[in-house]
Design a protein around this motif. Structure first.
Motif, mmCIF file in Angstrom:
data_model
loop_
_atom_site.group_PDB
_atom_site.id
_atom_site.type_symbol
_atom_site.label_atom_id
_atom_site.label_comp_id
_atom_site.label_asym_id
_atom_site.label_seq_id
_atom_site.Cartn_x
_atom_site.Cartn_y
_atom_site.Cartn_z
ATOM 1 N N ARG A 79 45.828 50.594 28.890
ATOM 2 C CA ARG A 79 44.544 49.899 28.923
ATOM 3 C C ARG A 79 43.413 50.860 29.264
ATOM 4 N N ARG A 113 40.139 52.394 26.907
ATOM 5 C CA ARG A 113 38.801 51.978 27.319
ATOM 6 C C ARG A 113 37.941 53.115 27.855
ATOM 7 N N ARG A 136 42.494 44.346 20.960
ATOM 8 C CA ARG A 136 42.990 43.319 21.881
ATOM 9 C C ARG A 136 44.485 43.518 22.106
ATOM 10 N N TRP A 159 45.297 40.160 33.971
ATOM 11 C CA TRP A 159 44.283 40.928 33.266
ATOM 12 C C TRP A 159 43.363 40.052 32.414
ATOM 13 N N ASP A 165 44.342 38.471 29.634
ATOM 14 C CA ASP A 165 44.729 38.710 28.245
ATOM 15 C C ASP A 165 45.397 37.471 27.647
ATOM 16 N N HIS A 188 39.287 34.059 35.394
ATOM 17 C CA HIS A 188 38.846 34.584 34.101
ATOM 18 C C HIS A 188 38.139 33.522 33.267
ATOM 19 N N ALA A 194 36.356 44.380 23.499
ATOM 20 C CA ALA A 194 37.067 44.405 24.778
ATOM 21 C C ALA A 194 36.090 44.447 25.948
ATOM 22 N N ALA A 195 35.024 45.211 25.798
ATOM 23 C CA ALA A 195 34.016 45.283 26.860
ATOM 24 C C ALA A 195 33.312 43.944 27.030
ATOM 25 N N THR A 207 35.700 41.676 28.945
ATOM 26 C CA THR A 207 35.730 42.103 30.345
ATOM 27 C C THR A 207 34.475 41.641 31.086
ATOM 28 N N HIS A 251 34.657 37.908 31.691
ATOM 29 C CA HIS A 251 35.539 37.602 32.818
ATOM 30 C C HIS A 251 34.828 37.858 34.144
ATOM 31 N N ALA A 252 34.163 39.001 34.238
ATOM 32 C CA ALA A 252 33.478 39.354 35.485
ATOM 33 C C ALA A 252 32.385 38.344 35.812
ATOM 34 N N TYR A 280 42.083 44.084 40.972
ATOM 35 C CA TYR A 280 43.162 44.480 40.079
ATOM 36 C C TYR A 280 43.962 45.583 40.716
#
Length: 388
Positions: free
Chosen positions: A141, A145, A175, A193, A195, A225, A368-369, A372, A375-376, A388
């Protein structure tokens, strides 16, 4: 709902006729199936990975590269990449190469694998399989990234010098899904994560897989998430899809093959309880029957799982022409009804990864960003903060 064709590339004799194709023919069948699946409108094609047993899928990257060269739109997946026995640096390099060749069509599905003999083959202990998976996933991962990565862990030499794997993925990290078949651990790792999860739904009663799915959803929520990215895939039973005009005719034609394959498999603790075709059709995950029967079976699982991606496998011991006929019937007679009854945002405009391939017309922002960040924000908005 979206639809995937999965081939873990078993290389078996037909238990009724005793016939088996050559290794070269079997591998070329995979590529031809992928081409035909794209023509018929399937959403993805997945290649498995095994390093023991009666399979010829030890090099899924090679097979996916061949598929990438003869297709343009279908997404390319794995089922699963046995990350526990692999070097994450090499996985990052190999699959980023396929991602580049396919112009962003790759999505990885990782897992610890369903073959215990793989571990001694690679000099690893089966006792470490879950720790191997967790550590190697964290590194993979990071490698996809970030650039100039330094890292240390238990199971591979440290990256003491800043490391950037090449090639880089086509448009940010692909992904990554997590395959789950027997235990809560993979489901929990996916949830940690944020996912997507892919439940095998292969040989056990549906209630067994529902336990894993429920655990995934509970842990996903606990980690705070964004629920918009909580996608779920599901398999369709070992043995392969078989469609005929009536369920009785499908049972008559395919029953001897199914039962012969089932009887020949003797792996204590990993055998299907659905030993005869009638039991498999009535209560198991096998998609065998008329188009209406198969539609009803998929939707019955959807009512329980709420999955977004349905995977099917062809009955690969049958003549290849017959396999393609089944694939076509499934595409024309099953998929439209299920799509209408079970819509999903997977690979649509609401899904950041929906626009990732070049054919979708966009490669930015980094999907992906985006996930992320979502989620944040969701954790912040709901006052959940988890390390994490």
């Amino acid at each position: 709902m979206k639809f995937q064709v999965l081939d873990i590339i078993p290389h078996l004799k037909n238990p009724v006729t005793g016939e088996i194709v050559s290794t070269a023919d079997r591998l070329n069948q995979v590529v031809e199936s992928a081409k035909r699946a794209e023509e018929l409108g399937f959403d993805s094609f997945s290649v498995g990975e095994r390093h023991a047993g009666e399979f010829v899928s030890s090099s899924p990257t090679t097979v996916l590269a061949a598929i990438a060269a003869v297709t343009n739109r279908i997404r390319l997946q794995t089922g699963v990449t046995v990350l526990s026995v692999l070097d994450p640096v090499r996985v990052a390099e190999d699959y980023a190469t396929i991602d580049q060749l396919s112009r962003g069509r790759l999505e990885l599905v990782i897992g610890k694998g369903n073959e215990v003999l793989q571990y001694p083959l690679f000099g690893l202990s089966l006792d470490d399989q879950w720790d191997l998976l967790a550590e190697k996933y964290a590194l993979l991962r990071t490698l996809w990234r970030k650039e100039s990565v330094t890292w240390s862990g238990r199971f591979r030499p440290a990256l003491t010098e800043p490391t950037t794997t090449t090639p880089r993925p086509f448009a940010g990290s692909p992904r990554i899904w997590h395959g789950s078949a027997t235990t809560l651990t993979s489901a929990a790792l996916a949830a940690k994560w944020g996912d997507p999860l892919f439940t095998a739904n292969a040989i056990q009663p549906r209630e067994n897989y529902k336990v894993l799915i429920d655990h995934y959803r509970e842990e996903y929520e606990r980690h705070g998430h964004d629920p918009r990215h909580q996608y779920l895939g599901s398999g369709s039973g070992a043995g392969g899809v078989f469609i005929a005009d009536t369920t009785q005719e499908a049972i008559r034609q395919y029953g001897p093959v199914y039962e012969g394959l089932t009887a020949s498999r003797n792996v204590p603790g990993n055998n299907s309880p659905f030993r005869d075709i009638q039991h498999a059709v009535a209560e198991g995950p096998a998609l065998v029957g008329s188009p209406e029967q198969v539609i009803d079976k998929i939707l019955s699982y959807h009512s329980l799982y709420a999955h977004d991606l349905q995977s099917i496998s062809l009955p690969t011991t049958l003549p290849f022409e017959q396999q393609l006929e089944i694939l076509e019937r499934f595409a024309l007679e099953v998929i439209p009804a299920v799509r209408a009854a079970a819509p999903t945002t997977l690979w649509e405009a609401e899904d950041p990864f929906g626009g990732r391939p070049e054919f979708a017309g966009a490669t930015e922002p980094d999907a992906a960003a985006t996930v992320t960040a979502d989620h944040a924000f969701n954790r912040s908005d709901n006052a959940h903060v988890y390390a994490y």
